[in-house]
Write a protein that holds these residues in place. Structure first.
Motif, PDB file in Angstrom:
ATOM      1  N   UNK A 221       0.849  -1.185   0.000  1.00 48.20           N
ATOM      2  CA  UNK A 221       0.000   0.000   0.000  1.00 48.20           C
ATOM      3  C   UNK A 221       0.893   1.246   0.000  1.00 48.20           C
ATOM      4  N   UNK A 222       1.212   1.742  -1.198  1.00 46.62           N
ATOM      5  CA  UNK A 222       2.098   2.906  -1.289  1.00 46.62           C
ATOM      6  C   UNK A 222       1.433   4.159  -0.723  1.00 46.62           C
ATOM      7  N   UNK A 223       0.118   4.288  -0.943  1.00 46.54           N
ATOM      8  CA  UNK A 223      -0.581   5.452  -0.384  1.00 46.54           C
ATOM      9  C   UNK A 223      -0.538   5.430   1.140  1.00 46.54           C
ATOM     10  N   UNK A 224      -0.679   4.233   1.722  1.00 46.73           N
ATOM     11  CA  UNK A 224      -0.585   4.128   3.176  1.00 46.73           C
ATOM     12  C   UNK A 224       0.799   4.472   3.684  1.00 46.73           C
ATOM     13  N   UNK A 225       1.832   4.075   2.949  1.00 50.42           N
ATOM     14  CA  UNK A 225       3.194   4.416   3.359  1.00 50.42           C
ATOM     15  C   UNK A 225       3.407   5.921   3.336  1.00 50.42           C
ATOM     16  N   UNK A 226       2.893   6.593   2.307  1.00 50.28           N
ATOM     17  CA  UNK A 226       3.021   8.052   2.266  1.00 50.28           C
ATOM     18  C   UNK A 226       2.252   8.698   3.412  1.00 50.28           C
ATOM     19  N   UNK A 227       1.089   8.153   3.732  1.00 48.97           N
ATOM     20  CA  UNK A 227       0.310   8.691   4.845  1.00 48.97           C
ATOM     21  C   UNK A 227       1.048   8.484   6.172  1.00 48.97           C
ATOM     22  N   UNK A 228       1.735   7.345   6.312  1.00 44.64           N
ATOM     23  CA  UNK A 228       2.516   7.094   7.526  1.00 44.64           C
ATOM     24  C   UNK A 228       3.665   8.093   7.649  1.00 44.64           C
ATOM     25  N   UNK A 229       4.338   8.361   6.525  1.00 46.23           N
ATOM     26  CA  UNK A 229       5.427   9.341   6.558  1.00 46.23           C
ATOM     27  C   UNK A 229       4.909  10.722   6.942  1.00 46.23           C
ATOM     28  N   UNK A 230       3.747  11.101   6.405  1.00 43.39           N
ATOM     29  CA  UNK A 230       3.158  12.400   6.766  1.00 43.39           C
ATOM     30  C   UNK A 230       2.818  12.453   8.255  1.00 43.39           C
ATOM     31  N   UNK A 231       2.332  11.335   8.788  1.00 42.19           N
ATOM     32  CA  UNK A 231       1.989  11.300  10.213  1.00 42.19           C
ATOM     33  C   UNK A 231       3.236  11.435  11.082  1.00 42.19           C
ATOM     34  N   UNK A 232       4.326  10.821  10.675  1.00 38.03           N
ATOM     35  CA  UNK A 232       5.583  10.966  11.411  1.00 38.03           C
ATOM     36  C   UNK A 232       6.056  12.420  11.401  1.00 38.03           C
TER      37      UNK A 232
END
Length: 903
Positions: free
Chosen positions: A299-310
């Motif tokens: 899930x690339x979109x989820x990975x980007x969302x995780x990076x934004x959350x960090x």
């Protein structure tokens, strides 16, 4: 194995043990902390000192400020008080703490008041806390006092609260390193009453203090700061104790939050709520994600969302962690115990009824195993965006269809192959073919395809190869058992194969990332210039991301494009606006961000320990980077920022070194000019003044002596200016030596005659070997070199004669100028040829300008020769300047010209 793991987990923290070991041998620092002046810090220190004295302890009062308080002064009676050191300051004498006397006395404990005090300018240390640190390093225990407003991190807050600027400040680390912090507290109302009674300040100062600093609101705020800082210090000591003794938390002394997030949309809400919790509890908080150790990112979109959350968590003040593991619950609890967390904050969604029967949610599993740790669950709401978008749902449906289709195709192929073989040979173990189909499905498509293939294989095997044929009925009981064993074996084999496929994929991705970063690190290690770093960064990013990359760096205060790939890339107005925003605000801007999203580039600031050093632009083209590319981009940019900062600092250091060298030469030149011009000018001016005022009344001999002095000093000035001009010619490279045939004895004799006129009292002896050859060179420059050497020998050679020798040594002509003076130390033999270097005479003076020998070396090298200084160590006396010039064979035509000239 479990016992060894448990033992390894309970080892003491190495950093905490190193800090504890570093404190061994040092004295203990005790700080009496107060909210404001007058709360009784000094009184409490002296009272404790008197009790220690009564118990037979070795206590010394190094310095105490009583501020005119009689009760405090009375406590000094009977205590040993160190005399203060008198120090002149701005026309008056001030009393300062005598550090050297305290070190010489070396008591067990010393009282040094006013920790934030600034020492007099000529003191060894500018601040008193540095004096105290030296006492601690000597193994002396120190008691001192501090008001909360003097902490550097709180000075601006105190100024905002009280309106009074804090001039005396100390670093917070001083209080943090204190072994004991004792809070001396007094309610604000009682402190104001003491102020009115004159027990804090003298009446004249008390009135001013009551109108400005000593107000009820100010004192209440300061008291709150003191209480909180003391509590934080106690909490830090408690954590140090836990780490040193390998005691796992939680410990209920203070709240510590561990916030668990993932790639889902709920994580942002979890972080924001956790931020408010940490702020309200004044707690340290860590945001962590547990990532599968053997799963590829799907899930690339989820990975980007995780990076934004960090990034959001970091902006809100959290510490972030990424943890790899297979068991999420165990990894979370292990991290919580290691960080001594008291609460775990995690997001959770309400599970529907069927799913509750098959598995528990992560919050439920945590609450079951988290003994002694609170679990705070943040739930989602209906307004929250769904975890999957329609595009993602369509892609998921396509992937499922592809995996199911692969499984059906492999099962069909296995069935066809089995039926073909069964026509010719009846095999009892034909089910092996279907295991092959399951393995192929698992390797090509994954776990779901393997499960579908296993189920399909069981059905096909029963239908085509188990009697009765072409039905799903099984006649023999052992066939039922065989079918279930086959199904279990197929599912287990397919699952393991799929797991190995995922691990191989993850390992491949990580090896590529590691190799890429390693190659880039090697490139940076061999680059020292900023331009090389810039182009290495651009080429590496373009190769990794296959996108247009632009790197902008500040140039004379303006952000400019330094490098890009492709090289002809141009940035528009909106691109430059986004780049400047990223540089000035230290945050991302451009495409895909909330700032200036119309730009075609996403601009990322390059952060170094010294701030933003540049901006990197990545062209998006409507497609965002996946998680692997994002992490690789961040890793490369972090290394690039450090390399650019290192190159900039190296260039700045070189520039400063050049400036310092130029300043040193300029200072030496000015010192030399001021001395060597002032002395002859003073002599000439005095002689002229005497002639003008007393000329008619002076006898002829006196007038002649004055005229000789003017002539000699004028010649001295002329030589000095000539040296400066010669040195300028040498530095600029404009010295052009002639290539004439030079008769060395003639040059030596003319030099000696010149020296006898300048130094009439100096004896110069010459010894020339017979048959000296001619050399190629410049007779004028050679004469100047010999004169400079004789001049140098006259200054440092003592009273004995100066000797000049000339001889031939194979293919070289050797000239030596020898004196019998003090000699030159071995370490200075090469340094004497540097500009402005001057040796001291026995009387301590350093005569001359320090240019004679450097000029001699420049002229000798211009003629193709060498010069060096020798000072025999065994004699401890005398200096020999040795010149060597190559001897060339004279051509026939030159010999005939020379013969005619001699005749």
């Amino acid at each position: 194995m479990a016992d060894s793991d448990r033992h390894r987990e309970k080892r003491a923290d190495p950093d905490a043990l190193l800090a504890l070991a570093g404190a061994q041998g040092r004295g203990r620092l005790t700080v009496f902390l107060g909210a404001a002046p007058g709360v009784g810090k000094t009184y409490a220190m002296l009272s404790r000192a008197r009790r220690m004295k009564e118990d037979g302890g070795d206590i010394l009062v190094g310095l105490v400020e009583t501020h005119g308080r009689s009760e405090t002064a009375a406590l000094l009676e009977g205590l040993e008080v160190l005399p203060l050191r008198s120090s002149p300051y701005r026309g008056r004498t001030v009393e300062e703490f005598d550090l050297d006397a305290a070190l010489a006395r070396h008591p067990h404990t010393i009282v040094v008041d006013e920790l934030a005090h600034t020492n007099a300018p000529e003191s060894r240390h500018p601040k008193r806390y540095q004096d105290i640190d030296e006492l601690l390093a000597a193994g002396i225990n120190v008691w001192t006092a501090l008001n909360i407003q003097h902490l550097e991190s709180l000075s601006d807050v105190v100024t905002q609260i009280t309106g009074v600027p804090v001039r005396e400040q100390i670093p917070d680390t001083v209080l943090k390193k204190a072994d004991e912090v004792l809070l001396v507290d007094l309610p604000p109302a009682e402190l104001l009453e003491r102020l009115k009674e004159g027990k804090v300040y003298l009446p004249a100062n008390a009135a001013r203090a009551a109108d400005s600093f000593f107000r009820l609101g100010n004192l209440t705020a300061l008291r709150d700061l003191a209480l909180r800082r003391t509590a934080d210090r106690v909490d830090d000591q408690m954590v140090d104790y836990l780490k040193q003794n390998a005691i796992e938390g939680p410990w209920p002394s203070a709240e510590r939050l561990l916030v668990c997030i993932g790639p889902d949309a709920l994580s942002e809400k979890v972080v924001r709520i956790a931020s408010r919790l940490a702020s309200g509890l004044n707690a340290h908080w860590i945001v962590a994600s547990i990532e599968p150790v053997d799963r590829a990112v799907a899930d690339q979109a989820g990975e980007r969302r995780l990076d934004d959350t960090f990034r959001l968590a970091e902006r809100l003040g959290a510490e972030t962690r990424r943890v790899k593991g297979s068991d999420f619950v165990e990894e979370i609890l292990r991290l919580a115990r290691r960080e001594h967390a008291t609460q775990i904050v995690i997001g959770g969604r309400r599970q529907s009824f069927p799913w509750r029967l098959f598995r528990r949610s992560l919050p439920d599993a945590l609450m079951e195993k988290a003994s002694g740790i609170g679990v705070y669950v943040v739930t989602g709401d209906d307004a929250m965006p769904p975890p999957t978008t329609p595009v993602k749902q369509r892609s998921l449906a396509l992937r499922l269809a592809r995996e199911v289709g692969t499984a059906i195709a492999t099962v069909a192929a296995a069935t066809g192959f089995g039926l073909t073989i069964d026509e010719w040979v009846r095999l009892p173990n034909i089910s092996i073919i279907y295991l092959l189909a399951v393995l192929v499905s698992a390797i090509s498509s994954g776990y779901l395809a393997a499960i579908v293939a296993a189920l399909g294989s069981a059905v096909a095997y029963n239908f085509f190869f188990i009697s009765p044929f072409y039905t799903l009925t099984i006649a023999e009981p052992h066939e039922v058992f065989a079918l279930f064993v086959f199904l279990a074996a197929a599912m287990l084999t397919g699952g393991l194969t799929s797991r190995l496929r995922e691990q191989a994929k993850v390992s491949g991705e990580r090896s590529v990332t590691t190799q890429t970063l390693y190659d880039y690190s090697r490139k940076l290690s061999g680059t020292a210039k900023q331009d090389d770093v810039v182009w290495a960064t651009v080429s590496q990013l373009q190769g990794v991301l296959s996108r247009t990359v632009a790197l902008l760096l500040p140039d004379q205060g303006e952000l400019r494009l330094q490098a890009s790939w492709p090289p002809d890339t141009e940035l528009g107005v909106s691109d430059m606006a986004a780049a400047r925003w990223a540089y000035e605000k230290s945050e991302e801007a451009g495409s895909g961000t909330g700032t200036l999203p119309n730009s075609a580039f996403r601009f990322i600031p390059l952060m170094s320990p010294h701030g933003v050093v540049g901006v990197c632009g990545i062209q998006q083209d409507g497609e965002l980077l996946d998680g692997t590319e994002e992490r690789m981009l961040n890793a490369i940019l972090d290394q690039s920022a450090v390399a650019i900062d290192r190159a900039r600092l190296s260039k700045e250091s070189l520039r400063q070194a050049t400036a310092l060298e130029g300043e040193r030469f300029r200072s030496a030149l000015l010192a030399s000019v001021s001395h060597d011009l002032k002395t002859p000018l003073a002599t000439i001016t005095g002689a002229i003044t005497s002639l003008r005022e007393l000329g008619d009344r002076m006898d002829r001999q006196s007038r002649d002596d004055l005229l000789v002095s003017i002539d000699e000093e004028s010649a001295r000035l002329s030589r000095f200016l000539a040296n400066l001009l010669d040195m300028t010619r040498i530095e600029s490279g404009s010295v052009e030596a002639k290539r004439d045939w030079v008769d060395v004895p003639d040059v030596i004799n003319s030099t000696v005659e010149r020296a006898r006129k300048v130094f009439p009292e100096r004896v110069v002896e010459v010894q020339l070997a017979p048959g000296l050859p001619l050399i190629r060179g410049d007779s004028v420059l050679l004469g100047q070199v010999l004169f400079n050497l004789v001049d140098n020998a006259d200054k440092y050679g003592g009273a004995e004669p100066i000797r000049i020798y000339a001889r031939r040594d194979e293919d070289e002509l050797v000239l030596s100028v020898v004196d019998m003076g003090k000699g030159i130390p071995e370490k200075d033999l090469e340094q004497v040829f540097e500009k402005f270097f001057r040796r001291g005479k026995p009387d301590g003076r350093a005569p001359g300008t320090g240019l004679g020998l450097p000029i001699a070396r420049g002229f000798v090298e211009a003629m193709g020769g060498t010069i060096k200084a020798e000072s025999p160590a065994q004699k401890r006396k005398g200096t020999r300047m040795i010149l060597r010039f190559p001897v060339e064979d004279m051509p026939v035509e030159d010999l005939s010209v020379e013969g005619r000239a001699m005749s």
